[in-house]
Design an enzyme around this catalytic site. Sequence first.
Site, mmCIF file in Angstrom:
data_model
loop_
_atom_site.group_PDB
_atom_site.id
_atom_site.type_symbol
_atom_site.label_atom_id
_atom_site.label_comp_id
_atom_site.label_asym_id
_atom_site.label_seq_id
_atom_site.Cartn_x
_atom_site.Cartn_y
_atom_site.Cartn_z
ATOM 1 N N SER A 195 22.386 8.805 -35.805
ATOM 2 C CA SER A 195 22.551 7.553 -36.524
ATOM 3 C C SER A 195 23.628 7.684 -37.596
ATOM 4 O O SER A 195 24.766 8.013 -37.281
ATOM 5 C CB SER A 195 21.203 7.116 -37.097
ATOM 6 O OG SER A 195 21.236 5.784 -37.487
ATOM 7 N N ASP A 307 19.327 1.448 -26.988
ATOM 8 C CA ASP A 307 19.453 1.471 -28.439
ATOM 9 C C ASP A 307 19.853 0.088 -28.915
ATOM 10 O O ASP A 307 20.987 -0.358 -28.704
ATOM 11 C CB ASP A 307 20.491 2.512 -28.857
ATOM 12 C CG ASP A 307 20.452 2.815 -30.345
ATOM 13 O OD1 ASP A 307 19.931 1.983 -31.110
ATOM 14 O OD2 ASP A 307 20.949 3.884 -30.741
ATOM 15 N N HIS A 338 16.902 4.437 -30.047
ATOM 16 C CA HIS A 338 17.596 5.058 -31.172
ATOM 17 C C HIS A 338 16.886 6.360 -31.531
ATOM 18 O O HIS A 338 16.019 6.393 -32.415
ATOM 19 C CB HIS A 338 17.587 4.080 -32.347
ATOM 20 C CG HIS A 338 18.539 4.424 -33.438
ATOM 21 N ND1 HIS A 338 19.897 4.462 -33.260
ATOM 22 C CD2 HIS A 338 18.332 4.755 -34.747
ATOM 23 C CE1 HIS A 338 20.488 4.779 -34.407
ATOM 24 N NE2 HIS A 338 19.548 4.965 -35.315
#
Length: 597
Positions: A195, A307, A338
């Site tokens: 991320s 995601d 994610h």
Amino acid sequence: MRLAASIAVIAVLLMPSVAAAAPSTDPPGTQPVHDYAQAIREQVWVQTGVDSDSDGKPDRVAVRIIRPATTERVPVIFQASPYYAGLNDVPNHDDIDRGGAASAARAVTADRAAEIYFGGYLDNYFVPRGYAVVFADSLGTGGSDGCPTTGGRNETLGMKAVVDWLNGRAKAFDADGGQVRAGWSTGRTGMIGVSYNGTLPNAVASTGVRGLETIVPIAGISSWYDYYRGNGGVVAPGGYQGEDADVLARAVLTRANPEVCAGVMDDLEREQDRETGDYSAFWAERDYTRDVDKVRASVLLVHGLHDDNVRTLQAGQWWDALAARHVPRKIWLHQAGHTDPFNIRRDVWLSTLHRWFDYWLYRIDTGIMREPMADVEVAPNRWETARTWPIPDSRPVSLRLGDGPRQTFVDNPARTADDLAADETTADSNRFSHVSAPLTHETRVSGTPRITVRADLAGDSPYLTALLVDYGPAERFAGVRTLTVQDCVGPGITGDPGCFNRREYVTAGTPYEIVTRGWLDVRNRFSPARTAPVKAGRAYTFRWELQTTDHVFAAGHRIGVVIISTDRDHTLRYPAGTTIGIHPAFSKLDLRLTPGR
């Protein structure tokens, strides 16, 4: 950002700890011969070349190091993050509903700090194998100086300074102010993270800094514009309406004396421009694809095909730019969202990552670069490899959206994309849809689809949203969910067990799946950087990209294209009632298809 816990599912995903495996089970390369318990632990503050808090002194970055107790120099695995000190609870913008079409109650993110768990498999696994593992607080967070700017240049240069220090080109100091040199480091560095932690490697690589030999961006951003905007439109991570660059910066502003960054936060809020959504100098500063020519590092890119936070175009456009410049690379695409591949395919992931770092940081020929470039999970637990990606035997196909007369629908921002895509068999006044004949054989789409739509609009909403949908029997679709059942493994840096939520596949129970989607603010039909009003009722030809994808349509399934205006979970919501006229004979979807075996 919901990019990690809203901001709410925090993607720090410094995942759970992993005890060193026995040498007999290791892949060829470095072995776990160093005693983790005897590892050297230290903290330094690296001096950067920026002063983002305007206090007249260079910002310093807090860096924590764990390295084997050896007299030999060792390479470095480096994970930078703005999340190590937790997150502030910050309200999102309350301008999601434009024109009072619905309640404009101020959206508030979850208590993000309570959702963070910090374990770490990097130190447990790699320190015994002869690597130093370095963790650094991004500017304005934790023990670092400066101000966070959601991907701004200062954040990039702050983390670049750590690589420079590891290579003897920057200064660092201990708690007493004494200068510290990284004489234990070979200088060869690999960055990794999930991320935001996976975005910083992209950013630093785009500077061309020497010594950064490789990066492993997992669910990382390549352009912040495409995270909070879409072709001129203000968009948000799925389900996190009202979040923007300023919200994320305020959430990670955990440094001492955060009030010194008040002006920087106000500047972010103004310059991000939630009115026009146009690409600007603000977003260009945060667009790492512009500097892809400078990338020296090899890239092991990992992304989840589901995601909905850091969407797949981030991976697709970065991958294409790297490929165009022949950067050494490998890609993993998986069916989850994610998350870290450690959660999905642990043994294979650890083996791959180990051989990747051994090759690029220890310069051991592990064979990793002679293996297929692409590893794609095309269905739950069904992995396929290819020599490159998108799939090399795919071919371009244009799917016409019909040959009939103009069709109209009316925007209803109260309905979700899932609701509007769910039933392709009946007419719906709030969408346009076109569905192919049943496929005679399994067909795979890979890459970034592009859509052309001839349309006219009359009303308040400036959005066109395109959905690519797979229609078939309900039992065909397997979704992915994260269970609350925890899987715990050996102690990490803190001595606590590392626990994470285990992924399991479940049947979605619906006769469709939205494969990918994309948005356009029609006022930006010429360029994301230019707003040009449209005349009500006048037909224009609009073109835009959907999110990158890799998806298998089973034999007997149908390819569907659904066009709506407001995408409730992503776009701003203007008052209901905009009328959209679609001219199907002049509209098409371009994609790359590979007939199945």
